[in-house]
Write an enzyme that holds these catalytic residues in place. Structure first.
Site, PDB file in Angstrom:
ATOM      1  N   HIS A   1      -1.327 -12.529  -4.973  1.00 20.70           N
ATOM      2  CA  HIS A   1       0.008 -12.121  -4.530  1.00 20.70           C
ATOM      3  C   HIS A   1      -0.157 -11.236  -3.299  1.00 20.70           C
ATOM      4  CE1 HIS A   1       3.936 -10.564  -4.230  1.00 20.70           C
ATOM      5  NE2 HIS A   1       3.653  -9.374  -4.722  1.00 20.70           N
TER       6      HIS A   1
ATOM      7  N   ASN B   1       5.723  -9.239   1.867  1.00 27.14           N
ATOM      8  CA  ASN B   1       5.725  -9.529   0.439  1.00 27.14           C
ATOM      9  C   ASN B   1       6.923 -10.423   0.119  1.00 27.14           C
ATOM     10  OD1 ASN B   1       5.981  -9.472  -2.329  1.00 27.14           O
ATOM     11  ND2 ASN B   1       5.731  -7.256  -2.532  1.00 27.14           N
TER      12      ASN B   1
ATOM     13  N   CYS C   1       7.309 -10.427  -9.085  1.00 26.83           N
ATOM     14  CA  CYS C   1       6.400 -11.145  -8.178  1.00 26.83           C
ATOM     15  C   CYS C   1       5.505 -12.117  -8.925  1.00 26.83           C
ATOM     16  CB  CYS C   1       5.545 -10.152  -7.398  1.00 26.83           C
ATOM     17  SG  CYS C   1       6.531  -9.009  -6.439  1.00 26.83           S
TER      18      CYS C   1
HETATM   19  O1  UT7 Z   1       4.914  -6.832  -5.055  1.00 28.83           O
HETATM   20  C1  UT7 Z   1       4.488  -6.053  -6.119  1.00 28.83           C
HETATM   21  C2  UT7 Z   1       5.176  -4.761  -6.206  1.00 28.83           C
HETATM   22  N1  UT7 Z   1       4.976  -3.934  -5.061  1.00 28.83           N
HETATM   23  C3  UT7 Z   1       3.849  -3.249  -4.880  1.00 28.83           C
HETATM   24  O2  UT7 Z   1       2.904  -3.368  -5.628  1.00 28.83           O
HETATM   25  C4  UT7 Z   1       3.836  -2.277  -3.745  1.00 28.83           C
HETATM   26  C5  UT7 Z   1       2.863  -1.206  -4.031  1.00 28.83           C
HETATM   27  N2  UT7 Z   1       2.932  -0.077  -3.131  1.00 28.83           N
HETATM   28  C6  UT7 Z   1       2.540  -0.104  -1.836  1.00 28.83           C
HETATM   29  O3  UT7 Z   1       2.198  -1.122  -1.294  1.00 28.83           O
HETATM   30  C7  UT7 Z   1       2.458   1.218  -1.101  1.00 28.83           C
HETATM   31  O4  UT7 Z   1       2.608   2.268  -2.014  1.00 28.83           O
HETATM   32  C8  UT7 Z   1       3.518   1.386   0.017  1.00 28.83           C
HETATM   33  C9  UT7 Z   1       3.184   0.481   1.178  1.00 28.83           C
HETATM   34  C10 UT7 Z   1       4.903   1.059  -0.515  1.00 28.83           C
HETATM   35  C11 UT7 Z   1       3.523   2.821   0.527  1.00 28.83           C
HETATM   36  O5  UT7 Z   1       2.218   3.202   0.971  1.00 28.83           O
HETATM   37  P1  UT7 Z   1       1.583   4.580   0.490  1.00 28.83           P
HETATM   38  O6  UT7 Z   1       0.292   4.697   1.172  1.00 28.83           O
HETATM   39  O7  UT7 Z   1       1.590   4.570  -1.005  1.00 28.83           O
HETATM   40  O8  UT7 Z   1       2.601   5.648   1.087  1.00 28.83           O
HETATM   41  P2  UT7 Z   1       3.492   6.714   0.305  1.00 28.83           P
HETATM   42  O9  UT7 Z   1       4.593   6.049  -0.437  1.00 28.83           O
HETATM   43  O10 UT7 Z   1       2.600   7.637  -0.456  1.00 28.83           O
HETATM   44  O11 UT7 Z   1       4.115   7.492   1.529  1.00 28.83           O
HETATM   45  C12 UT7 Z   1       3.292   8.225   2.437  1.00 28.83           C
HETATM   46  C13 UT7 Z   1       4.175   8.758   3.556  1.00 28.83           C
HETATM   47  C14 UT7 Z   1       5.422   9.464   3.048  1.00 28.83           C
HETATM   48  O12 UT7 Z   1       5.662  10.570   3.912  1.00 28.83           O
HETATM   49  P3  UT7 Z   1       5.219  12.053   3.470  1.00 28.83           P
HETATM   50  O13 UT7 Z   1       6.003  12.329   2.224  1.00 28.83           O
HETATM   51  O14 UT7 Z   1       3.748  11.996   3.245  1.00 28.83           O
HETATM   52  O15 UT7 Z   1       5.646  12.879   4.652  1.00 28.83           O
HETATM   53  C15 UT7 Z   1       6.521   8.466   3.239  1.00 28.83           C
HETATM   54  O16 UT7 Z   1       7.792   9.055   3.419  1.00 28.83           O
HETATM   55  O17 UT7 Z   1       4.650   7.679   4.357  1.00 28.83           O
HETATM   56  C16 UT7 Z   1       6.072   7.783   4.499  1.00 28.83           C
HETATM   57  N3  UT7 Z   1       6.611   6.445   4.648  1.00 28.83           N
HETATM   58  C17 UT7 Z   1       6.746   5.829   5.842  1.00 28.83           C
HETATM   59  N4  UT7 Z   1       6.448   6.244   7.094  1.00 28.83           N
HETATM   60  C18 UT7 Z   1       6.690   5.376   8.103  1.00 28.83           C
HETATM   61  C19 UT7 Z   1       7.050   5.583   3.685  1.00 28.83           C
HETATM   62  N5  UT7 Z   1       7.474   4.443   4.239  1.00 28.83           N
HETATM   63  C20 UT7 Z   1       7.286   4.566   5.582  1.00 28.83           C
HETATM   64  C21 UT7 Z   1       7.530   3.716   6.670  1.00 28.83           C
HETATM   65  N6  UT7 Z   1       7.216   4.156   7.905  1.00 28.83           N
HETATM   66  N7  UT7 Z   1       8.048   2.481   6.535  1.00 28.83           N
END
Ligand code: UT7
Length: 357
Positions: free
Chosen positions: A256, A286, A116
């Site tokens: 970004h 993104n 990115c």
């Molecule tokens: O561009 C530069 C590189 N990219 C980044 O820097 C991205 C950085 N990361 C993020 O933006 C965030 O970590 C995400 C948006 C990807 C995820 O958000 P989070 O608050 O960190 O969620 P998580 O990965 O800890 O997941 C929390 C829960 C999980 O369920 P359980 O295990 O708590 O039951 C996931 O399975 O949310 C679930 N989950 C979803 N639920 C509904 C993950 N994706 C989804 C989804 N819809 N699309």
């Protein structure tokens, strides 16, 4: 006499098709509520093979708009540098395809792969080339067609990413100002937090795999999230200190656009109010290398930048890579008549149909 590098034109382009969170609810187990709360994203643009929306085509469209804004002809360009991780082909460089599409016969053209941070790495390269006299006029492009490497069954990634392109024209000038600094950083020990893979190997195991889509994207979002805020804050502080500035000297931050919570975390650390931050992650998701130049182009066209304003650009992404630039804006705020007539390509009425990836 010192040579300065000035941004004299900006442009952007995005696919027509808008894919909303509701559209994605139909293909993966997700919800509009989850996506908005965790990321700030409401919709994204996804390219179609039926329209001229591949990586080189989007890049060319953004480049044309930037050249138009600069009042420049393509054959004046000495260099075209493209930041992308989703080229249409492994080689030749997207930059060379853009070069021939534009008719920029004099330019040296090449790509940079820096996740990115691709756009800011490309800007860094051009800034240094201009300052040392290797180039007088150059195009810097950030472009991605991330839909081509997405795993549309992985809700953890397919809801986050989108396609698009942004470009700036950089020109040598004797007026003090323009790009004041660029900083680039990498930490390869965390490359496996975000990468494209082909099965478990990098070459097909059997002939059966030859028809498969070559690359899919894998991400450990939560671990990236924690690093993102720290790296963005660190490089923003380094950039300000390098220029003898504090956050109060910055008129606009164009970060970004990965996740609104990452942007808010960094901005809180820097003590800058959110009103001074340009965000469009709600409309584009993104777009990796394309996110900063698209946002910069929108900010300029919305009249948010006037000559003398200090702008801070910061990025973080796969590699890991992170980067910054501080610019003393030198482009006139008024849109040219030609720009007014053409309008902003990305704001054209979109076709909200989702026939599937
Ligand atoms: O561009 C530069 C590189 N990219 C980044 O820097 C991205 C950085 N990361 C993020 O933006 C965030 O970590 C995400 C948006 C990807 C995820 O958000 P989070 O608050 O960190 O969620 P998580 O990965 O800890 O997941 C929390 C829960 C999980 O369920 P359980 O295990 O708590 O039951 C996931 O399975 O949310 C679930 N989950 C979803 N639920 C509904 C993950 N994706 C989804 C989804 N819809 N699309």
């Amino acid at each position: 006499m010192s040579t300065y590098s000035h941004i004299i034109g900006t442009g952007s382009a995005a696919p027509e098709r808008v894919v909303t969170n509701r559209d994605l609810e139909q293909i993966v187990d997700t919800s509009d509520d989850w996506i908005v709360r965790r990321t700030g994203i409401r919709e994204r643009r996804i390219s179609s093979l039926e329209r001229p929306e591949n990586t080189a085509e989007m890049a060319t469209k953004a480049a044309r708009e930037a050249l138009e804004a600069a009042g420049m002809e393509p054959d004046e360009l000495d260099m075209i540098v493209v930041g992308t991780v989703t080229p249409d082909r492994q080689f030749p460089a997207t930059g060379c395809m853009v070069q021939t599409a534009l008719g920029a016969g004099r330019a040296a053209a090449f790509d940079i792969s820096a996740g990115c941070s691709g756009f800011l790495y490309a800007l860094n390269t051009v800034h240094n080339a201009v300052r040392c006299g290797a180039a007088g006029k150059a195009l810097v492009i950030g472009v991605e067609r991330l839909s081509s490497v997405l795993n549309w069954e992985d809700r953890g990634t397919c809801v986050l990413l989108g396609d698009g392109a942004g470009a700036v024209v950089v020109s040598a000038g004797s007026d003090n100002g323009g790009i004041l600094s660029t900083h680039i950083r990498s930490d390869g020990q965390f490359w496996d937090l975000l990468y494209a893979y082909y099965g478990e190997n990098h070459i097909p195991d059997s002939l059966d795999h030859l028809d498969a889509k070559p690359f899919k994207l894998r991400m450990e979002g939560n671990r990236l999230f924690k690093r993102a805020i720290g790296c963005l804050t660190e490089i923003a502080v380094e950039a300000l200190e390098h220029n003898g500035m504090t956050s109060r000297d910055i008129k606009l931050v164009v970060p970004h656009q990965a996740n609104i919570r990452i942007i808010q975390g960094m901005i809180r650390n820097l003590g800058i109010p959110m009103e001074q931050v340009y965000t469009n992650v709600d409309r584009f998701g993104n777009t990796s290398s394309a996110s900063i130049p698209i946002a910069l182009n929108e900010a300029r066209r919305e009249g948010l930048l006037t000559p003398g304003d200090h702008v801070l650009l910061v990025s973080f992404g796969a590699g890991l890579t992170w980067a910054s630039a501080v610019i003393r804006w030198s482009m006139e705020a008024v849109l040219s008549e030609a720009e007014d007539a053409v309008g902003c390509a990305i704001n054209q009425a979109p076709a909200a149909i989702f026939p599937g990836p």
